[in-house]
Scaffold this active site. Sequence first.
Site, mmCIF file in Angstrom:
data_model
loop_
_atom_site.group_PDB
_atom_site.id
_atom_site.type_symbol
_atom_site.label_atom_id
_atom_site.label_comp_id
_atom_site.label_asym_id
_atom_site.label_seq_id
_atom_site.Cartn_x
_atom_site.Cartn_y
_atom_site.Cartn_z
ATOM 1 N N GLU A 54 0.883 -1.167 0.000
ATOM 2 C CA GLU A 54 0.000 0.000 0.000
ATOM 3 C C GLU A 54 0.921 1.218 0.000
ATOM 4 O OE1 GLU A 54 -2.606 2.483 3.208
ATOM 5 O OE2 GLU A 54 -2.835 0.292 3.276
ATOM 6 N N ARG A 111 1.428 10.218 0.680
ATOM 7 C CA ARG A 111 1.973 11.267 1.544
ATOM 8 C C ARG A 111 3.158 11.955 0.886
ATOM 9 N NH1 ARG A 111 2.348 7.777 7.192
ATOM 10 N NH2 ARG A 111 0.114 7.389 7.460
ATOM 11 N N THR A 168 -3.574 6.491 2.017
ATOM 12 C CA THR A 168 -3.682 7.904 2.377
ATOM 13 C C THR A 168 -4.244 8.711 1.201
ATOM 14 O OG1 THR A 168 -1.632 7.517 3.621
ATOM 15 C CG2 THR A 168 -2.527 9.730 3.684
ATOM 16 N N LYS A 182 -11.124 -0.040 6.990
ATOM 17 C CA LYS A 182 -9.828 0.033 7.672
ATOM 18 C C LYS A 182 -10.065 0.589 9.077
ATOM 19 C CE LYS A 182 -5.590 2.849 7.317
ATOM 20 N NZ LYS A 182 -4.859 3.787 6.427
#
Length: 319
Positions: A40, A44, A68, A128
């Site tokens: 994953e 960022r 993210t 999640k």
Amino acid sequence: MNVIAEIYKIGIVPVIALDDAKDAEPLAKALCKGGLPCAEVTFRTNAAEEAIRIIAGKFPDMLVGAGTVLTTEQVERAVGAGARFIVSPGLNPKVVQYCVDRNIPVIPGISNPSDVEAALEMGIEVVKFFPAEASGGVEMMKAISAPYAKVRFMPTGGVNPNNLRDYLDFPKVIACGGTWMVKKDFIAAGKFDEIAHHTSEAVVRMLGFELLHVGINANNETEAEKISDRFDALFGFTKKVGNSSVFAGTAIEAMKTPYLGTHGHIAIGTNYMDRAIYYLEKQGVKIDMSTAKKNDKGKIKAVYLQGEIGGFAVHLVQK
């Protein structure tokens, strides 16, 4: 490919942040070598999109996703680069609905029942749990899940080798997200062999392989009992006669008639049978599914690998 089913079989999703896309290829290679063909890649950093493109292009069998993800524009960029699934830290209805409308697998972050219900309203049944430990850990996740029979979780945030099994043992958990095997200082220092080592350690800890017993092929029941009697006399391994074999304690099994393996078989226990099969098959091992034994729920509880090691057949047993 059913992405959720694939994530479940892998069991651990490495969450990685790359400052430089040049690290994507050696990192992906290290993860695959360690037994986790999944990543994953978090948005960022500015290198995320190119890193996903490199991994998806050079490692087509690897399951790569984007984490993210905060905007629909990031979803487009990630999917365009080759991401097969999207993960977000929270539940942004706009982002989630955008993915749902385009059949893009999405796992939004939740930490309370209201978020779960919002996800269900949009047809999402895998979420999640984030940040997992800071939000109350396994017990909080179990409490949140109680009213929602269909919801499953991918806890991320604070998951480590010491609590990994606590999460994975909960049936509603499909996998755990983790960073401990792909720490940024490892990546920055180019310690990809160390990343492969830590990844392998994580997989071994998850699967929990251990020797359960050794089976010895006897020619008949009388010989099988003599073998067990001998181990009992020497080491106090209590003899127990079964339908097809005679055990001496729990470590020695003498077969009443020869079965698989020139000399017999070796039983290896595992915490998670389906994940162990997936892992071994990724290593090139062939499983003899014709030997599979299932429990009353249809889950495999024992199965043999094809071939022999040192004259012994090897079979996996669900612990």
